[in-house]
Design a protein around this motif. Sequence first.
Motif, PDB file in Angstrom:
ATOM      1  N   SER A 139     -32.961 -30.386  32.283  1.00  0.00           N
ATOM      2  CA  SER A 139     -31.840 -29.701  32.916  1.00  0.00           C
ATOM      3  C   SER A 139     -30.552 -30.115  32.200  1.00  0.00           C
ATOM      4  O   SER A 139     -30.570 -31.017  31.360  1.00  0.00           O
ATOM      5  N   PRO A 140     -29.413 -29.473  32.543  1.00  0.00           N
ATOM      6  CA  PRO A 140     -28.148 -29.893  31.925  1.00  0.00           C
ATOM      7  C   PRO A 140     -27.811 -31.356  32.144  1.00  0.00           C
ATOM      8  O   PRO A 140     -27.145 -31.980  31.313  1.00  0.00           O
ATOM      9  N   SER A 141     -28.257 -31.926  33.258  1.00  0.00           N
ATOM     10  CA  SER A 141     -27.967 -33.340  33.531  1.00  0.00           C
ATOM     11  C   SER A 141     -29.095 -34.265  33.076  1.00  0.00           C
ATOM     12  O   SER A 141     -28.941 -35.486  33.093  1.00  0.00           O
ATOM     13  N   THR A 142     -30.232 -33.709  32.684  1.00  0.00           N
ATOM     14  CA  THR A 142     -31.354 -34.496  32.148  1.00  0.00           C
ATOM     15  C   THR A 142     -31.912 -33.783  30.913  1.00  0.00           C
ATOM     16  O   THR A 142     -33.034 -33.278  30.929  1.00  0.00           O
ATOM     17  N   PRO A 143     -31.137 -33.722  29.832  1.00  0.00           N
ATOM     18  CA  PRO A 143     -31.566 -32.960  28.651  1.00  0.00           C
ATOM     19  C   PRO A 143     -32.847 -33.487  28.013  1.00  0.00           C
ATOM     20  O   PRO A 143     -33.545 -32.742  27.321  1.00  0.00           O
ATOM     21  N   TYR A 144     -33.170 -34.767  28.243  1.00  0.00           N
ATOM     22  CA  TYR A 144     -34.388 -35.338  27.675  1.00  0.00           C
ATOM     23  C   TYR A 144     -35.506 -35.454  28.720  1.00  0.00           C
ATOM     24  O   TYR A 144     -36.534 -36.073  28.457  1.00  0.00           O
TER      25      TYR A 144
END
Length: 345
Positions: free
Chosen positions: A149-154
């Motif tokens: 997600s945008p807040s968890t790109p990895y």
Amino acid sequence: MNEMTTIARTTTLKDWETDQEVRWCPGCGDYAILKAVQRTMPEIGTAPENTVFVSGIGCSSRFPYYMETYGFHTIHGRAPAFATGLKLANPDLDIWIVTGDGDGLSIGGNHTMHLIRRNLDCQIMLFNNEIYGLTKGQYSPTSRVGTTSPSTPYGSVDRPAQPAAFALGAGARFVARGFDVSKELPNVLKAAHAHKGAAFIEIFQNCIVYNKDVFEDFAAPKGAEDRQLWLKQGEPMLYAKGTRGIALDAEALHLKTVDVVDGDWEAAGVIVHDVTNRSVAHMLVEMRFGEFPMALGVLYDDPRPTFEADVVRQNKAAAEGKKADLQGLLKKGQTWTVTESGPEL
């Protein structure tokens, strides 16, 4: 406050629909949930003028605009606080709380927990799409490990919260599950409304934009029935057209799946669902999907006295034999009278 009474009358679907344009993303599961609720309300028999929908912040929180009832679109995570105030002010009101996994389990987790613990008589519909939809797709408290997600790109490394387990842990006396496009959802809603107390319903909801088809394995409109365990009071826990069932491993004290041959579920050791068995409800909530089917329907239902009923009784007892005297209350204690010569204590 007076003793609580039930207000009911005959209604139709049209009585519950507003003139507002329903605005969610095309294909959003919220549309199906809204229609299920609107169709269920006439069957419940309550009256629109006696019903309140309360929401916080999020995609699901647009719900009050689309129900022809009283409604409060409140602030992030605080819908339970508003609902508590409403119920204490007028215990006759039929209150539905609409929240999401982000609204109800992050900033609102504390409020949700205490509303459940207190056992306020209301229905809590928590739409779980495992993502923050309104704020553009960040991972939420229920997002799975690895969610990008945008807040968890990895990929998220958080272990997700389980809403139904959270509710049971908070002391809920009614816990159920359904999903947006299920034909069984109205029956779950009716069971929740029939329960006297805080009824918690987790509704799996497809976010078509930011988390599309994340529940497809068990909640697809067609083809996923064999992976659904619909629980019915007094009926064996069967799934996959009755060829599989849930049994209790007495030695390890956990649930297991078994094959059912020729419909003989008793010989296979399949257990019968008892909605008052809290221990089994915890096991059903904790079943790992993939190894097990998804447990749906009413998992637990065992009422106890409600918060507002106890408050009503307490207030009535405290007022017994007393006369309301506002002036006497104002003059009690440290008061004084202002005269021309100055204050007289």
